[in-house]
Design an enzyme around this catalytic site. Structure first.
Site, PDB file in Angstrom:
ATOM      1  N   LYS A  73       0.796  -1.233   0.000  1.00  8.28           N
ATOM      2  CA  LYS A  73       0.000   0.000   0.000  1.00  8.28           C
ATOM      3  C   LYS A  73       0.829   1.285   0.000  1.00  8.28           C
ATOM      4  CE  LYS A  73      -3.951  -2.278   2.183  1.00  8.28           C
ATOM      5  NZ  LYS A  73      -4.720  -2.490   3.430  1.00  8.28           N
ATOM      6  N   TYR A 195      -5.463  -4.023  -7.499  1.00  8.27           N
ATOM      7  CA  TYR A 195      -5.114  -4.144  -6.077  1.00  8.27           C
ATOM      8  C   TYR A 195      -4.807  -5.603  -5.727  1.00  8.27           C
ATOM      9  CZ  TYR A 195      -5.667  -4.270  -1.017  1.00  8.27           C
ATOM     10  OH  TYR A 195      -5.480  -4.500   0.322  1.00  8.27           O
ATOM     11  N   TYR A 247      -2.673  -0.030  11.235  1.00  7.80           N
ATOM     12  CA  TYR A 247      -4.126  -0.091  11.406  1.00  7.80           C
ATOM     13  C   TYR A 247      -4.539   0.431  12.774  1.00  7.80           C
ATOM     14  CZ  TYR A 247      -3.539  -3.082   7.333  1.00  7.80           C
ATOM     15  OH  TYR A 247      -3.187  -3.567   6.110  1.00  7.80           O
TER      16      TYR A 247
END
Length: 615
Positions: A73, A195, A247
């Site tokens: 990412k 992705y 996260y």
């Protein structure tokens, strides 16, 4: 499993110790929502550390391939920033921590954008922003981007891609949500497929460490030296990784590990200490946040053991000033007249030299500028010596530029010693008429410039500087009776020598007694870098060549014309005949020469004593 050591040594033993510390922990579960990931060897474990200059340390399964998954990412986000620019990307993706699970189907309720590029919604949006001729070309650009960071050609794992494509319904739902809100303006299926493909690229722990080291090295791969990302965008990516990369465990990560990082459900973790190292861990057992159990523990242990936390401060910021002194305390190597020396002894405190060192970032520059400002009220000139400075930040350049302008307005000129051009053309100039000051390649010449300014301020108006004199008025003949002076003057031969011309070479035989009538000569010696360095400069009213003439020894230094020079030379054969023809004249001349030679030696020795070989 026997740990595989990539590089032996002290650091490698530390890495191995951390590996052994974490190896026994078999808690956590595999990512079973992707069938291929559930089939990996659960106890695989590799730990790798790569420095910003390319040294790699590792142990365990450092060459075992696994898929990059969500660690992709930040790199796709980086490529999107490079393709579209920060402003455009910011219109599609926020940079705020979410507090939600990485695969949450949601947008920020206020901005109606993905909260950051590290969650799936933001990552799919970043993938949609990649430019290219067609879908295949856009993915190839992503793969090439990752390969530049890793330093080798990376490939996609077809089996993992197929597994993700078969089961990635939640990500497709995220893609359609993004399309419905206008975040993605193209085909959402294409963006989601891209992705899936980027997450399925195979890497090793060693690859991941070098990708981290490339981020640590301001976007330049430390092995290939290829730039993968600009420094400005690297800073942006690392910032987002710091707040969002782990996260909803980001807060705990920052407090206990303190490194920009990104994890992936494939079992990898990448962590970066900007300017120093990159860390990579591979261990597929995950905690409830989707982060590698061993990976988090290993990074925490390395951070504590190696003191890597980016907020760890070993000492408070210190001033960048290494030394500070006046030109009266440490004069230049120009031999001055008695009158000039008296003036400099009385007023030399009005010109100071500041030697800076280390990295000149904001804190160091602020302290240096503050100290200079506090002491500059009585100054007419000062020198800022940057030769021992390594890195100069843009803000430091701007502060020095402002300091020059500020002090010039107050009547103080500033010389910058910057032989390597660290400041570029932003500070001062080479124009002697620049009211702010000049740039010099060595401190000695800059110090002389300061002395000249002090003398110009304090020399009596009816006492002009001595620039030229007839031979009869030279101090070497001053003690002689008028008739003897006139007689001896006829034995001297007047010569004019062009600037830069070598007058006497080191090791050459005596060639005469030289009386300087106009201009300046420089006596030099060879520095450690083979560059000629000034031992002393002599001006009108001074002399050289005395020692070879008196002792019959060769010149021990080179003597050259620093400016255009007019000298009176007494040839060796005529000097020798004075013993028989005019012994009293020779004795008086020797007394004057001995006094001059002593003063010259005193000036040179004093300069060496206070500076050593430092110029």
């Amino acid at each position: 499993m026997v740990p595989q050591t990539v590089d032996p040594g002290v650091v490698a033993r530390i890495v191995t110790d951390v590996y052994q510390l974490c190896r026994a922990d078999d808690s956590g579960d595999l990512a079973d929502y992707i069938p291929e990931l559930a089939a990996v060897q659960p106890d695989s474990f590799g730990l790798c550390l790569a420095t910003a200059d390319g040294r790699v340390y590792g142990t365990g399964d450092v060459n075992t391939e696994f898929t990059i998954q969500s660690i992709s990412k930040p790199f796709t986000y980086a490529l999107a920033l490079a393709d579209r620019g920060i402003e455009t990307v910011d219109e599609h993706i926020d940079v705020e921590p979410s507090g939600d699970a990485f695969n949450e189907i949601s947008l920020d309720p206020v901005t109606e954008r993905p909260r950051n590029p590290m969650i799936n919604a933001g990552a799919i949006t970043a993938a949609a922003l990649i430019t290219g001729r067609d879908p295949a070309d856009r993915f190839e650009r992503i793969r090439h981007c990752y390969s530049r960071f890793a330093g080798r050609v990376l490939t996609m794992n077809e089996a993992v891609y197929a597994s993700e494509a078969r089961t990635g319904f939640r990500n497709r739902a995220i893609g359609y949500m993004l399309r419905s809100f206008g975040i993605i303006e193209s085909d959402p299926d294409e963006a989601v497929d891209r992705y899936f493909r980027q997450c399925s690229i195979d890497i090793t722990c060693r690859d991941l460490a070098l990708m981290a080291a490339t981020l640590a090295n301001n976007g330049v791969n430390p092995l290939t030296r290829e730039r993968a990302l600009t420094a400005a965008l690297t800073e942006r990516v690392l910032s987002v990784m710091t707040t969002c990369g782990m996260y909803n465990a980001a807060g705990d990560w920052v407090t206990t590990v303190g490194l920009p990082a990104k994890s992936g459900v494939g079992g990898g973790i990448l962590a970066v200490l900007p300017g120093q190292i990159g860390i990579a861990v591979y261990s597929p057992r995950l905690d409830r946040h989707g982060n590698s159990v061993r990976g988090v523990t290993a990074c925490r242990a390395l951070s504590q053991r190696l003191e890597l936390h980016f907020l760890h401060v070993t000492r408070a910021a210190r001033t960048a000033i290494r030394a500070a002194y006046s030109v009266a305390e440490v004069p230049s190597r120009l031999r001055r007249t008695t009158e000039e020396l008296d003036l400099l002894a009385a007023h030399g405190h009005r010109a100071r030299v500041y030697e800076l060192h280390g990295d000149l970032l904001f804190a160091g520059a602020e302290r240096a500028v503050r100290e200079i400002e506090e002491q500059a009220r009585e100054l007419v000139a000062l020198v800022v010596d940057l030769r021992r400075v390594d890195e100069v930040s843009t803000i430091a350049v701007q502060m020095l530029d402002a300091l020059q302008t500020e002090l010039a307005a107050a009547g103080c000129r500033v010389a910058i010693v910057d032989p390597d051009g660290k400041l570029g053309h932003l500070v001062s100039s080479l124009d002697p008429a620049d009211p702010r000051g000049l740039v010099f390649v060595d401190r000695d010449t800059a110090t002389e410039w300061c002395e000249d300014i002090v003398l110009a301020h304090h020399r009596p108006e009816d006492e002009p500087a001595c620039t030229s004199l007839p031979i009869e008025d030279h101090p070497a003949l001053a003690a002689l009776a008028p008739d003897d002076r006139a007689r001896l003057a006829k034995d001297f031969e007047v010569r004019t020598i062009a600037r830069g011309e070598l007058i006497a070479e080191r090791g050459s035989r005596r060639s005469g007694l030289y009386l300087i009538l106009e201009g300046r000569v420089r006596i030099t010696f060879e520095g450690t870098d083979a560059r000629p360095l000034r031992l002393i400069s002599l001006s009108a009213g001074m002399s050289f060549g005395e020692v070879p003439m008196l002792l019959g020894t060769p010149f021990v230094n080179d003597v050259c014309a620093e400016t255009a020079v007019r000298v009176a030379v007494l040839r060796p054969e005529r000097f020798d005949t004075l013993t028989e023809q005019a012994p009293q004249i020779k004795l008086a001349l020797l007394e004057r020469l001995a006094a001059g030679a002593y003063a010259q030696m005193h000036t040179a020795v004093r300069a060496i004593a206070v500076r050593g070989g430092d110029y």
